[in-house]
Design an enzyme around this catalytic site. Sequence first.
Site, PDB file in Angstrom:
ATOM      1  N   ASP A 282      20.750 -42.490  70.463  1.00  0.00           N
ATOM      2  CA  ASP A 282      19.392 -42.146  70.056  1.00  0.00           C
ATOM      3  C   ASP A 282      19.422 -40.728  69.481  1.00  0.00           C
ATOM      4  O   ASP A 282      20.430 -40.018  69.552  1.00  0.00           O
ATOM      5  CB  ASP A 282      18.417 -42.287  71.240  1.00  0.00           C
ATOM      6  CG  ASP A 282      16.960 -42.475  70.764  1.00  0.00           C
ATOM      7  OD1 ASP A 282      16.682 -42.175  69.580  1.00  0.00           O
ATOM      8  OD2 ASP A 282      16.117 -42.910  71.559  1.00  0.00           O
TER       9      ASP A 282
HETATM   10  C1  NOJ Z   1      13.859 -41.778  68.832  1.00  0.00           C
HETATM   11  C2  NOJ Z   1      13.392 -43.005  69.568  1.00  0.00           C
HETATM   12  O1  NOJ Z   1      13.659 -42.873  70.954  1.00  0.00           O
HETATM   13  C3  NOJ Z   1      14.027 -44.285  69.065  1.00  0.00           C
HETATM   14  O2  NOJ Z   1      13.386 -45.372  69.670  1.00  0.00           O
HETATM   15  C4  NOJ Z   1      13.933 -44.374  67.568  1.00  0.00           C
HETATM   16  O3  NOJ Z   1      14.517 -45.567  67.132  1.00  0.00           O
HETATM   17  C5  NOJ Z   1      14.620 -43.163  66.950  1.00  0.00           C
HETATM   18  N1  NOJ Z   1      13.966 -41.956  67.406  1.00  0.00           N
HETATM   19  C6  NOJ Z   1      14.645 -43.223  65.429  1.00  0.00           C
HETATM   20  O4  NOJ Z   1      13.390 -43.118  64.896  1.00  0.00           O
END
Ligand code: NOJ
Length: 763
Positions: A282
Amino acid sequence: MIKLPLLGLAMGLVSHVALAAPSAPPLEDKAAFIDHLIGQMSVEEKIGQLRLISISPEMPREKIREEIAAGRIGGTFNSRTAPENRPMQDAALRSRLKIPMFFAYDTLHGERTIFPISLGLAATWDMDAIAKVGRTSAIEASADALDMTFAPMVDIARDPRWGRTSEGFGEDTYLTSKIGQTLVRALQGKSPAEPDSIMAIVKHFALYGAVEGGRDYNTVDMSLPKMYNDYLPPYRASLDAGAGGVMVALNSINGVPATADTWLMNDLLRKQWGFKGVTISDHGAIQELIRHGVARDGREAAKLAIKAGIDMSMNDTLYGQELPGLLKSGEVTQAELDQAVREVLGAKYDMGLFKDPYVRIGKPDTDLKDYYGEDRLHREAARDVARRSLVLLENRDQTLPLKKAGTIALVGPLADAPIDMMGSWAADGRPEHSVTVREGLRRATEGKAKLVYARGSNISGDKAIVDYLNFLNFAAPEIVDDPRPAAVLIDEAVKAARQSDVVVAVVGESRGMSHESSSRTTLEIPAVQRELIKALKATGKPLVLVLMNGRPLSIAWEREQADAILETWFSGTEGGNAIADVLFGDYNPSGKLAITFPRSVGQIPMYYNHLSIGRPYTPGKPGNYTSQYFEEPNGPLYPFGYGLSYSQFELSDLALSKTALKRGDTLQAEVTVKNTGTFDGETVVQLYVQDVSASMSRPVKELKHFQKVLLKAGEARTLTFAISEDDLKFYNGQLQHVAEPGQFNVQVGLDSQAVQQQSFELL
Ligand code: NOJ
């Protein structure tokens, strides 16, 4: 920012020749093709493939193109539309080895057409509707030149304080697993290589929904049986349905951050489950290993992540900075690096990008004139799904459906809120495309009834909260307050109510209140809105509450004020029309809660399938020394699986085909459901199983099957559910997946609480 030596143009030519050499294996042979390609790659090029970046002021497009052409970027995650992505793909094809880029984005509940938030989709209990969402999303996203989505999010959420409850499918393992599977299949279509398919990346692996206290990014501590029985199956089901990858969670699990968890990614995911796709960290998660307190510096963080099995790093510079040194020192092996690269290239291969890097970008002459145009939308699908997601919580004296006659007062800060209709993570949805509740009601009543509108209150009277919500992640402030004093707003609404036959108040949360990083300490509707409800109630007019929210709210008090309550979540582009359809009876509501509504925040965690305990609270049998809270009634306000209809449905006695089940055999559970009302309508017949006595305490019930049926007024249908040994299995204390002999209860109902029961014995 990674700083790597520039690769010479001459090298590019050499490599191109090498790739095209007769010794190169045919594209059809995936493993050989990728191995051959890896054999051509420099260390810098390999590390470049592990880098997933977003376009930002520090990384403007021009700079990105240079980096891509130098082989230093594998993909992006916030760039979409063909005109934006084509120059980047062109740059990739100018790189030495011409490895194509991929383009990813968070397409969660629609791309241009916004469908209800995931929690609303779950409330449909309708896999055809959910498949429609997945397919439509893939069609729109691929037309936006996207190859991959970070969806579905299948984190089980049992603590509604967590803002991301809105992004998941609720508290239940079975329902979430089914939805995850359905969405993966719909997003990926025949194959993720198809031009109108996108690859599904299941998230957040693992257990993100169990963050302690519902506070986002917090730790998770969980026993292995609970993990295996309740939280892991939805990820596995989605992967078994063919999802191309997983996004790894930001949280730690039993003290180990998922991003550094070798057991999670190598032992469980790859070895036990046989997963062969790509793992993506993430946002910034590798860097965060330092703050988690498991890495002393960036070098150690990069080492831990790659060794644990993180293939691709999202918006993190550490792989670029640290892997060259780690390879040199031998702390990370060439084989470990190659394995990560192999997964990334494998995903690109599976998305069809080696065959045609422009498979979704298309040729310039196929570019759309307007990517943001009305003609991009699938409104009919959005309205259909949105209607199915609405849950009728209360309907005293048949307040609903409303007549399209007389005067209707429409009030509330969410009645005319185009941004909020879309909910959080609304991809490329545009607020100007949203049909608000006000617009939906206007269209429905045009020429038939008079609609009077007054805002009535702001979202919140707390400036600090409004400032926080406006600061959160969004490009522009979302909450624009009416500057007039609260009392003036209420007066105006009360005046509107007094001159009307019925009041519809649209209240709840702004979309940012149920979002990433939006955990709450209370589940109440903000005080200014409650004041509005109180004043409306005092007018004595029939009061219909239309709730908008991304989590269960504790609305015990509101329930006493309202004559009818319709839960609408954040229902998407066509939400206003869908809500009008239900309010006026053009559609008979059929949604059922996929998550328990507690009475108060103090009851959390509250979920229907909790384990049996030694001193259970027994309704109707007051007394102490049982498990209860003494200050308020026990049990949920609205149980899992609950939802009313304008019709009444009755179930016959449940009949089991046998009282003893042999392994390998099946048992039929039969029940007849009858629509005894005057409206045609749909309901969900739910079947739960309880393992009465086992080697460990087991849940008091677990959803194992359900059927959604459409019945004409007066119609009856007999439904059969087949129960087999598989439905009775669980992970025991030794994590063996077993069905233990003994008594099982089968419960059938139209929600999880009001059930009837029969028993059988597993031999
Ligand atoms: C952070 C989030 O936790 C995740 O769910 C998301 O896919 C990413 N950012 C990318 O936007």
